[in-house]
Design an enzyme around this catalytic site. Structure first.
Site, PDB file in Angstrom:
ATOM      1  N   LYS A  38      40.078  31.474  51.113  1.00 51.60           N
ATOM      2  CA  LYS A  38      39.825  31.240  49.878  1.00 51.60           C
ATOM      3  C   LYS A  38      41.253  31.786  49.278  1.00 51.60           C
ATOM      4  O   LYS A  38      41.764  30.962  48.417  1.00 51.60           O
ATOM      5  CB  LYS A  38      38.716  32.209  49.217  1.00 51.60           C
TER       6      LYS A  38
ATOM      7  N   VAL B 124      31.320  38.919  40.600  1.00 50.57           N
ATOM      8  CA  VAL B 124      31.679  39.751  39.275  1.00 50.57           C
ATOM      9  C   VAL B 124      33.331  39.495  39.689  1.00 50.57           C
ATOM     10  O   VAL B 124      33.820  39.107  40.546  1.00 50.57           O
ATOM     11  CB  VAL B 124      31.327  41.087  39.668  1.00 50.57           C
ATOM     12  N   ASN B 125      33.883  40.092  38.506  1.00 52.30           N
ATOM     13  CA  ASN B 125      35.436  39.808  38.239  1.00 52.30           C
ATOM     14  C   ASN B 125      35.932  40.781  39.396  1.00 52.30           C
ATOM     15  O   ASN B 125      35.772  41.877  39.707  1.00 52.30           O
ATOM     16  CB  ASN B 125      35.897  40.371  36.890  1.00 52.30           C
TER      17      ASN B 125
ATOM     18  N   LYS C  20      46.732  36.367  40.925  1.00 48.00           N
ATOM     19  CA  LYS C  20      45.751  37.686  41.350  1.00 48.00           C
ATOM     20  C   LYS C  20      45.729  37.373  42.655  1.00 48.00           C
ATOM     21  O   LYS C  20      45.663  38.370  43.590  1.00 48.00           O
ATOM     22  CB  LYS C  20      44.616  37.965  40.645  1.00 48.00           C
TER      23      LYS C  20
ATOM     24  N   GLU D  33      34.084  30.405  46.197  1.00 46.45           N
ATOM     25  CA  GLU D  33      33.938  29.206  45.227  1.00 46.45           C
ATOM     26  C   GLU D  33      35.276  28.577  45.004  1.00 46.45           C
ATOM     27  O   GLU D  33      36.340  29.302  44.692  1.00 46.45           O
ATOM     28  CB  GLU D  33      33.358  29.721  44.008  1.00 46.45           C
TER      29      GLU D  33
ATOM     30  N   CYS E 169      43.221  33.230  38.377  1.00 43.55           N
ATOM     31  CA  CYS E 169      42.935  33.511  39.709  1.00 43.55           C
ATOM     32  C   CYS E 169      44.329  33.447  40.629  1.00 43.55           C
ATOM     33  O   CYS E 169      44.503  34.079  41.652  1.00 43.55           O
ATOM     34  CB  CYS E 169      42.041  32.587  40.371  1.00 43.55           C
TER      35      CYS E 169
ATOM     36  N   ARG F  11      43.008  32.918  29.894  1.00 45.85           N
ATOM     37  CA  ARG F  11      43.408  34.166  30.841  1.00 45.85           C
ATOM     38  C   ARG F  11      44.857  33.502  31.725  1.00 45.85           C
ATOM     39  O   ARG F  11      44.916  32.677  32.317  1.00 45.85           O
ATOM     40  CB  ARG F  11      42.490  34.362  32.041  1.00 45.85           C
TER      41      ARG F  11
ATOM     42  N   GLY G  59      29.831  32.649  37.906  1.00 45.80           N
ATOM     43  CA  GLY G  59      28.179  32.693  38.108  1.00 45.80           C
ATOM     44  C   GLY G  59      27.468  31.890  37.479  1.00 45.80           C
ATOM     45  O   GLY G  59      26.512  31.297  37.723  1.00 45.80           O
TER      46      GLY G  59
HETATM   47  P1  NAD Z   1      34.294  36.574  34.816  1.00 50.34           P
HETATM   48  O1  NAD Z   1      35.026  37.971  34.376  1.00 50.34           O
HETATM   49  O2  NAD Z   1      34.285  35.380  33.914  1.00 50.34           O
HETATM   50  O3  NAD Z   1      32.728  37.188  35.128  1.00 50.34           O
HETATM   51  C1  NAD Z   1      32.471  38.381  35.867  1.00 50.34           C
HETATM   52  C2  NAD Z   1      31.232  38.993  35.085  1.00 50.34           C
HETATM   53  O4  NAD Z   1      30.780  39.857  35.911  1.00 50.34           O
HETATM   54  C3  NAD Z   1      31.581  39.391  33.865  1.00 50.34           C
HETATM   55  O5  NAD Z   1      30.637  38.963  32.750  1.00 50.34           O
HETATM   56  C4  NAD Z   1      31.075  41.026  33.906  1.00 50.34           C
HETATM   57  O6  NAD Z   1      30.351  41.631  32.737  1.00 50.34           O
HETATM   58  C5  NAD Z   1      30.114  40.875  35.191  1.00 50.34           C
HETATM   59  N1  NAD Z   1      29.867  42.178  35.973  1.00 50.34           N
HETATM   60  C6  NAD Z   1      30.762  42.905  36.308  1.00 50.34           C
HETATM   61  N2  NAD Z   1      30.228  43.937  37.045  1.00 50.34           N
HETATM   62  C7  NAD Z   1      29.008  43.845  37.207  1.00 50.34           C
HETATM   63  C8  NAD Z   1      27.947  44.735  37.331  1.00 50.34           C
HETATM   64  N3  NAD Z   1      28.042  45.603  38.294  1.00 50.34           N
HETATM   65  N4  NAD Z   1      26.543  44.286  37.158  1.00 50.34           N
HETATM   66  C9  NAD Z   1      26.517  42.867  36.410  1.00 50.34           C
HETATM   67  N5  NAD Z   1      27.471  42.356  35.830  1.00 50.34           N
HETATM   68  C10 NAD Z   1      28.692  42.737  36.249  1.00 50.34           C
HETATM   69  O7  NAD Z   1      34.814  36.231  36.091  1.00 50.34           O
HETATM   70  P2  NAD Z   1      34.963  34.730  36.912  1.00 50.34           P
HETATM   71  O8  NAD Z   1      36.070  34.061  36.417  1.00 50.34           O
HETATM   72  O9  NAD Z   1      33.426  34.328  36.919  1.00 50.34           O
HETATM   73  O10 NAD Z   1      35.350  35.214  38.418  1.00 50.34           O
HETATM   74  C11 NAD Z   1      34.384  35.784  39.284  1.00 50.34           C
HETATM   75  C12 NAD Z   1      34.843  35.786  40.581  1.00 50.34           C
HETATM   76  O11 NAD Z   1      35.134  34.351  41.108  1.00 50.34           O
HETATM   77  C13 NAD Z   1      36.317  36.465  40.871  1.00 50.34           C
HETATM   78  O12 NAD Z   1      36.547  37.206  41.862  1.00 50.34           O
HETATM   79  C14 NAD Z   1      37.174  35.281  40.876  1.00 50.34           C
HETATM   80  O13 NAD Z   1      38.465  35.412  41.530  1.00 50.34           O
HETATM   81  C15 NAD Z   1      36.379  34.232  41.310  1.00 50.34           C
HETATM   82  N6  NAD Z   1      36.684  32.655  41.178  1.00 50.34           N
HETATM   83  C16 NAD Z   1      36.941  32.433  39.858  1.00 50.34           C
HETATM   84  C17 NAD Z   1      37.131  31.121  39.433  1.00 50.34           C
HETATM   85  C18 NAD Z   1      37.487  30.703  38.039  1.00 50.34           C
HETATM   86  O14 NAD Z   1      37.562  29.452  37.839  1.00 50.34           O
HETATM   87  N7  NAD Z   1      37.311  31.459  37.022  1.00 50.34           N
HETATM   88  C19 NAD Z   1      37.123  30.194  40.299  1.00 50.34           C
HETATM   89  C20 NAD Z   1      36.718  30.413  41.645  1.00 50.34           C
HETATM   90  C21 NAD Z   1      36.685  31.878  42.189  1.00 50.34           C
HETATM   91  C1  UGA Z   2      42.043  27.064  40.914  1.00 48.99           C
HETATM   92  C2  UGA Z   2      42.023  26.059  42.025  1.00 48.99           C
HETATM   93  O1  UGA Z   2      42.090  24.946  41.523  1.00 48.99           O
HETATM   94  C3  UGA Z   2      40.449  26.293  42.183  1.00 48.99           C
HETATM   95  O2  UGA Z   2      40.229  25.490  43.571  1.00 48.99           O
HETATM   96  C4  UGA Z   2      40.032  27.649  42.676  1.00 48.99           C
HETATM   97  O3  UGA Z   2      38.634  27.835  42.635  1.00 48.99           O
HETATM   98  C5  UGA Z   2      40.203  28.595  41.299  1.00 48.99           C
HETATM   99  O4  UGA Z   2      41.759  28.344  40.967  1.00 48.99           O
HETATM  100  C6  UGA Z   2      40.034  29.816  41.394  1.00 48.99           C
HETATM  101  O5  UGA Z   2      39.672  30.418  42.420  1.00 48.99           O
HETATM  102  O6  UGA Z   2      39.750  30.368  40.207  1.00 48.99           O
HETATM  103  P1  UGA Z   2      41.916  26.722  38.042  1.00 48.99           P
HETATM  104  O7  UGA Z   2      42.798  28.071  38.042  1.00 48.99           O
HETATM  105  O8  UGA Z   2      40.682  26.706  37.248  1.00 48.99           O
HETATM  106  O9  UGA Z   2      41.414  26.434  39.696  1.00 48.99           O
HETATM  107  O10 UGA Z   2      42.590  25.279  37.686  1.00 48.99           O
HETATM  108  P2  UGA Z   2      43.839  24.272  38.374  1.00 48.99           P
HETATM  109  O11 UGA Z   2      43.507  23.205  38.045  1.00 48.99           O
HETATM  110  O12 UGA Z   2      43.991  24.997  39.793  1.00 48.99           O
HETATM  111  O13 UGA Z   2      45.100  24.960  37.383  1.00 48.99           O
HETATM  112  C7  UGA Z   2      45.568  26.170  37.612  1.00 48.99           C
HETATM  113  C8  UGA Z   2      47.051  26.085  36.690  1.00 48.99           C
HETATM  114  O14 UGA Z   2      47.942  25.340  37.663  1.00 48.99           O
HETATM  115  C9  UGA Z   2      46.978  25.668  35.660  1.00 48.99           C
HETATM  116  O15 UGA Z   2      47.877  26.366  34.533  1.00 48.99           O
HETATM  117  C10 UGA Z   2      47.254  24.158  35.617  1.00 48.99           C
HETATM  118  O16 UGA Z   2      47.971  23.507  34.217  1.00 48.99           O
HETATM  119  C11 UGA Z   2      48.348  24.275  36.648  1.00 48.99           C
HETATM  120  N1  UGA Z   2      48.705  23.182  37.373  1.00 48.99           N
HETATM  121  C12 UGA Z   2      47.759  22.528  38.074  1.00 48.99           C
HETATM  122  C13 UGA Z   2      50.071  22.654  37.181  1.00 48.99           C
HETATM  123  O17 UGA Z   2      50.964  23.157  36.417  1.00 48.99           O
HETATM  124  N2  UGA Z   2      50.306  21.298  37.745  1.00 48.99           N
HETATM  125  C14 UGA Z   2      49.597  20.572  38.692  1.00 48.99           C
HETATM  126  O18 UGA Z   2      49.709  19.707  39.050  1.00 48.99           O
HETATM  127  C15 UGA Z   2      48.243  21.186  38.656  1.00 48.99           C
END
Ligand code: NAD
Ligand code: UGA
Length: 477
Positions: free
Chosen positions: A230, A97-98, A289, A175, A286, A356, A21
């Site tokens: 996704k 959100v998470n 999960k 995303e 991610c 994480r 976000g």
């Molecule tokens: P995060 O835990 O960092 O952030 C989520 C936030 O939402 C928290 O700060 C929490 O307090 C807030 N929240 C939860 N319920 C709420 C509510 N009802 N009102 C207001 N705030 C609320 O999670 P994130 O890493 O940003 O991931 C969010 C989503 O995006 C997940 O579904 C994840 O799978 C997806 N995603 C994450 C990544 C990544 O790189 N982290 C990349 C692509 C997609």
């Molecule tokens: C991953 C995807 O790359 C994103 O496209 C997606 O949006 C995101 O998950 C998500 O949905 O959360 P991220 O987890 O942030 O992104 O990072 P990556 O670069 O994909 O790495 C994930 C894990 O794989 C890391 O532990 C990294 O070290 C490992 N990795 C990656 C390897 O061991 N080898 C590789 O060649 C690449």
């Protein structure tokens, strides 16, 4: 072809100021100065950190994020805990959100816990005014949009100021950013995916992205395809890592070198060179999960063979982490009890402070269980976060020598290696590429080892320093 009428978005609210976000909305605000963007969260400390005048205190570390925040914050980008007010003022609400794996009840260990998403839908239903576009930004099980829509469309006790009930369109806009490269990925995405049920709603969101994303990179699909794309994109990426990690083990057994094999595989233009780095296993919030969620969905839709195919990707990943800790114990004469081991890197990858699901967690826990004394170094991961991940407090010591089966955090790699029997590199931070191995060798207890799971250490210099080197995926002659 008739171009559908779509309203121009003037105000966006994003629920969830996390890793996705915060950076995503910062880039939207930066690229769309005509749109007011408010990111809301229930977590007051997180919002305070996003508003901190010291940009080093932002809750997320991402290269380039500070510059984007400093341009947009206070101009058209706001961080707030006023969830209802911000929803009421928005034409478009992103849900970011998470969505972690459920830990109990039906589907525990696999299904996504959607309680936070449902809470958002209810908040939006209560507070929205007029027509509101609701955008799924979180990663969600396929068909979640139907759940959100049914909550939004349920009759509410209140009406908006004009006496009419609010109306909603639900869009899926997953995303794809990766941590560590989030700003680059957001500013120059491979694609933006928008799933929707009607062309007008899709175009309203496409219009936002078209401020900086080329038209050919904005993909439009139905909602279910978007949601499923996704999950499966992450599954494909993770599968590639488990594949190369399985090959790494075979390389070690046969005398091949996984870097050479990866180079040869990746030179095939049908496969490409990316995501072929063998390592300690994938981490991050991610991949695991999302695959487990996919496995759950496959079972739910009566496809057990498909479920077990994808489940194997996670099993191989778990095996890889355990294999590394077992191998280290084996090389250190079968015991690490009372031995100091320097862990270089705790974040799940370089250029992020995120720990994480980091492979370092399982590996560190295994070594602590074996009685090792760990000295953990990481340039960005926070010591309190490490403590939460390891579920034990740090044992603070001056020389890093805690009791058996303990861990301490050290700021300096030199302190980490003093008296250590081994260095275990788990994250590919740049600073580990240029270490002075000659100096390090003088500080360690001989015979000392370097275990490099990321191929970052200069192997020639490690060997010249008189250290034993084990590199993941490198066979012994
Ligand atoms: P995060 O835990 O960092 O952030 C989520 C936030 O939402 C928290 O700060 C929490 O307090 C807030 N929240 C939860 N319920 C709420 C509510 N009802 N009102 C207001 N705030 C609320 O999670 P994130 O890493 O940003 O991931 C969010 C989503 O995006 C997940 O579904 C994840 O799978 C997806 N995603 C994450 C990544 C990544 O790189 N982290 C990349 C692509 C997609
Ligand atoms: C991953 C995807 O790359 C994103 O496209 C997606 O949006 C995101 O998950 C998500 O949905 O959360 P991220 O987890 O942030 O992104 O990072 P990556 O670069 O994909 O790495 C994930 C894990 O794989 C890391 O532990 C990294 O070290 C490992 N990795 C990656 C390897 O061991 N080898 C590789 O060649 C690449």
């Amino acid at each position: 072809m008739t171009i559908p009428f779509f309203p121009s978005i003037k105000s966006i609210c994003c629920i969830g100021a996390g890793y996705v976000g915060g950076p995503t909305m910062a880039v939207i605000a930066d690229r769309c100065p005509h749109i007011e963007v408010t990111v809301v969260d229930l977590n007051e400390a997180r919002i305070a950190a996003w508003n901190d005048s010291d940009l080093n205190q932002l809750p997320v570390y991402e290269p380039g994020l500070d510059a984007v925040i400093s341009r947009a914050r206070g101009r058209n980008l706001y961080f707030s805990t006023s969830v209802q007010k911000s929803i009421a003022a928005a034409d478009m609400v992103f849900i970011s959100v998470n969505t972690p794996t459920k830990t109990k009840g039906i589907g525990a260990g696999q299904a996504s816990d959607l309680r936070w998403v449902e809470a958002c839908a209810r908040q939006v239903a209560q507070s929205a005014k007029g027509h509101t576009f609701v955008v799924e930004k979180s990663t969600l099980p396929v068909r979640t949009a139907a759940t959100i829509k049914s909550i939004l469309d349920a009759p509410q006790k209140h009406c908006d100021g004009a006496g009419t009930s609010p109306t909603f369109s639900v869009l899926s806009n997953p995303e794809f950013l990766a941590e560590g490269t989030a700003i680059k990925d957001l500013e120059n995405p491979d694609r933006v995916l928008i799933g929707g049920e009607d062309a007008e709603s899709i175009e309203a969101l496409a219009d936002v992205y078209s401020n900086w994303v080329p038209p050919n990179k904005i993909l439009r699909t139905n909602v279910w395809s978007s949601e499923l794309s996704k999950l499966t994109a992450n599954a494909f990426l993770a599968q590639r890592i488990s594949s190369i990690n399985s090959v790494a083990a075979l390389c070690e057994a046969t005398g091949a070198d996984v870097r050479e094999v990866a180079l040869a595989i990746g030179a095939d233009s049908r496969l490409g060179p990316k995501f072929l780095n063998a390592g300690p296993g994938f981490g991050g919030s991610c991949f695991q999960k999302d695959i487990l969620n996919l496995v759950y969905l496959c079972h739910h839709f009566g496809l057990p063979e498909v479920a077990s195919y994808w489940e194997q990707v996670v099993k191989l990943n778990d095996w890889q982490k355990n294999r590394i800790s077992r191998l280290l114990v084996h090389k250190l004469y079968g015991t690490v009890t009372g031995k100091k081991i320097a862990i270089f890197g705790f974040a799940f990858k370089a250029d992020t402070n995120d720990t994480r699901e980091s492979p370092s967690i399982r590996i560190a826990l295994n070594l602590i269980e074996e009685g090792a004394k760990l000295a953990i170094h990481d340039p960005k991961a926070d010591v309190q976060q490490i403590s939460l991940e390891l579920q034990t407090p740090r044992q603070e010591t001056t020389a890093g020598f805690g009791p058996e089966g303990s861990w301490d955090y050290v700021d300096d790699v030199v302190d980490a290696v003093k008296g250590a029997d081994a260095v275990l590199i788990l994250t590919e931070w740049d600073q580990y590429r240029t270490l002075d191995w000659c100096h390090i060798a003088t500080l360690m207890r001989a015979p000392a080892w370097v275990f490099d799971t990321r191929s970052v250490a200069d192997s020639l210099k490690v060997k010249e320093a008189g250290l034993n080197l084990w590199r993941l995926g490198e066979g012994e002659d």
